[in-house]
Write an enzyme that holds these catalytic residues in place. Structure first.
Site, mmCIF file in Angstrom:
data_model
loop_
_atom_site.group_PDB
_atom_site.id
_atom_site.type_symbol
_atom_site.label_atom_id
_atom_site.label_comp_id
_atom_site.label_asym_id
_atom_site.label_seq_id
_atom_site.Cartn_x
_atom_site.Cartn_y
_atom_site.Cartn_z
ATOM 1 C CB CYS A 3 41.244 81.652 -28.849
ATOM 2 S SG CYS A 3 42.606 80.621 -29.472
ATOM 3 N NE ARG A 9 42.595 85.267 -29.313
ATOM 4 C CZ ARG A 9 41.397 85.577 -29.782
ATOM 5 N NH1 ARG A 9 40.702 86.536 -29.210
ATOM 6 N NH2 ARG A 9 40.886 84.927 -30.807
ATOM 7 C CG ASP A 119 42.711 87.362 -33.208
ATOM 8 O OD1 ASP A 119 43.893 86.962 -33.085
ATOM 9 O OD2 ASP A 119 41.931 86.921 -34.067
HETATM 10 P P1 4NP Z 1 43.730 82.718 -31.996
HETATM 11 O O1 4NP Z 1 44.197 83.667 -33.186
HETATM 12 O O2 4NP Z 1 42.218 82.595 -32.110
HETATM 13 O O3 4NP Z 1 44.135 83.487 -30.766
HETATM 14 O O4 4NP Z 1 44.433 81.407 -32.149
HETATM 15 C C1 4NP Z 1 43.898 83.435 -34.528
HETATM 16 C C2 4NP Z 1 44.536 82.435 -35.209
HETATM 17 C C3 4NP Z 1 44.280 82.247 -36.552
HETATM 18 C C4 4NP Z 1 43.372 83.061 -37.189
HETATM 19 C C5 4NP Z 1 42.715 84.058 -36.497
HETATM 20 C C6 4NP Z 1 42.979 84.249 -35.166
HETATM 21 N N1 4NP Z 1 43.142 82.881 -38.569
HETATM 22 O O5 4NP Z 1 42.387 83.699 -39.147
HETATM 23 O O6 4NP Z 1 43.661 81.929 -39.178
#
Ligand code: 4NP
Length: 148
Positions: A3, A9, A119
């Site tokens: 991800c 995720r 997300d």
């Molecule tokens: P992930 O979610 O891609 O599912 O781990 C996110 C984690 C952090 C961020 C965005 C999405 N962020 O902007 O820091």
């Protein structure tokens, strides 16, 4: 399992698939990474840890890391959680064989649907849905690739 941040995720996807593989005695190499390195070295998000724990899965052994081109060589299948991750991952693939390794994880449930796992980072209520989507996708992955 890939991800954006490797804290929400993909740690869940890794943990769910590892849990199912363990139950069946499958010795698959399962890992996760983020297309960005912002959270490298961090534990999964506390909300991902909590939803996994609710279903009896411990993901606190995981630490965020950034995806590297070497991962494309090293793994047989690379699952993108969303369309943006897919586009980023395809940039790491140099041959048609490597491009074919990159797949949208929800296509295991709805082939060619190209649906994204939303997300949940800014939506704390989204973690249950994300867990359920990934749980179904991991069931399909096990069904498809379990050669035992
Ligand atoms: P992930 O979610 O891609 O599912 O781990 C996110 C984690 C952090 C961020 C965005 C999405 N962020 O902007 O820091």
């Amino acid at each position: 399992m890939v991800c954006l941040g490797n804290i929400c995720r993909s740690p869940l996807a890794e943990g769910i698939l590892q849990h199912k593989a363990n139950q069946l005695g499958l010795t698959w190499q399962i890992d996760s990474a983020g297309t960005l390195g912002w959270h490298a070295g961090e534990l999964p998000d506390s909300r991902s840890i909590a939803i996994a724990k609710k279903y009896g899965i411990d993901i606190t052994y995981q630490r965020s890391r950034q995806f590297s081109t070497y991962d494309i060589e090293r793994f047989d299948i690379i699952y993108a959680m969303d369309a943006s991750n897919y586009r980023d991952l395809i940039q790491h693939a140099h041959t048609s064989e490597e491009k074919e390794k990159v797949k949208m994880i929800l296509n295991e449930v709805a082939p060619k649907g190209n649906r994204s796992v939303p997300d949940p980072y800014y939506d704390s209520d989204g973690f249950e849905d994300v867990f359920q989507m990934l749980d179904k996708a991991c069931d399909e992955i096990i069904r498809k690739y379990n050669r035992q």
